[in-house]
Design a protein around this motif. Structure first.
Motif, short mmCIF file in Angstrom:
data_model
loop_
_atom_site.label_atom_id
_atom_site.label_comp_id
_atom_site.label_asym_id
_atom_site.label_seq_id
_atom_site.Cartn_x
_atom_site.Cartn_y
_atom_site.Cartn_z
N HIS A 15 0.86 -1.19 0.00
CA HIS A 15 0.00 0.00 0.00
C HIS A 15 0.89 1.24 0.00
CE1 HIS A 15 -2.80 3.02 1.51
NE2 HIS A 15 -3.79 2.21 1.13
N SER A 55 -16.85 3.85 -5.04
CA SER A 55 -15.66 4.16 -5.82
C SER A 55 -14.77 5.17 -5.09
CB SER A 55 -16.07 4.71 -7.19
OG SER A 55 -14.96 5.09 -7.94
N ASP A 56 -15.38 6.21 -4.56
CA ASP A 56 -14.64 7.24 -3.84
C ASP A 56 -13.94 6.67 -2.61
OD1 ASP A 56 -13.98 10.10 -3.34
OD2 ASP A 56 -15.24 9.80 -1.58
N ARG A 58 -13.12 3.57 -2.02
CA ARG A 58 -12.04 2.66 -2.43
C ARG A 58 -10.76 3.44 -2.73
NH1 ARG A 58 -16.18 -0.22 -5.52
NH2 ARG A 58 -16.51 -2.24 -4.53
N LEU A 59 -10.91 4.57 -3.42
CA LEU A 59 -9.74 5.40 -3.72
C LEU A 59 -9.12 5.98 -2.45
CD1 LEU A 59 -10.80 7.34 -6.94
CD2 LEU A 59 -9.02 5.60 -6.72
N GLY A 62 -7.32 3.33 -0.72
CA GLY A 62 -6.16 2.92 -1.49
C GLY A 62 -5.04 3.94 -1.51
N GLY A 64 -5.43 7.13 -2.46
CA GLY A 64 -5.70 8.16 -3.46
C GLY A 64 -5.28 7.78 -4.87
N TYR A 65 -4.72 6.60 -5.04
CA TYR A 65 -4.19 6.20 -6.35
C TYR A 65 -5.09 5.18 -7.03
CZ TYR A 65 -0.16 8.38 -4.22
OH TYR A 65 0.67 9.25 -3.58
N ASN A 66 -5.33 4.09 -6.35
CA ASN A 66 -6.16 3.00 -6.86
C ASN A 66 -6.56 2.13 -5.67
OD1 ASN A 66 -4.06 1.03 -6.34
ND2 ASN A 66 -3.04 1.81 -8.16
N SER A 67 -7.20 1.03 -5.94
CA SER A 67 -7.65 0.18 -4.84
C SER A 67 -7.02 -1.21 -4.87
CB SER A 67 -9.18 0.06 -4.87
OG SER A 67 -9.61 -0.48 -6.11
#
Length: 88
Positions: A15, A55-56, A58-59, A62, A64-67
């Motif tokens: 992470h 979706s928000d 999860r970001l 994650g 701020g990049y991806n999940s």
């Protein structure tokens, strides 16, 4: 429409924010939450809002990049009415 969204998840050792986590273990559960307002006059449906919140969050979880580094994900999404949570 005001909604409250919460994500609970674990993160793996890759992470992007792992260096800021104290006492990390693969089973440590992290929680993030936020409140959202959707203007239904712009066409937001409950289903659209829930998809956006997931979706928000999860970001956020994650880094701020991806999940791709979050796992065991669980969501809690409820209406927020006068500061009180109500089941959808």
């Amino acid at each position: 429409m005001k909604l409250y969204g919460e994500i609970q998840c674990t993160i793996d050792k890759n992470h992007p924010d792992i260096k800021y986590v104290k006492d990390w273990t693969k089973d440590k559960v992290f929680k993030f939450h936020d409140e959202y307002t959707f203007d239904e006059s712009y066409g937001w449906t409950k289903e659209d809002a829930i998809a956006h919140i997931k979706s928000d969050l999860r970001l956020v979880a994650g880094g701020g990049y991806n999940s791709e580094h979050i796992h065991n994900v669980k969501f809690k999404i409820e209406y927020l009415i006068n500061g009180t949570l109500k089941v959808l």
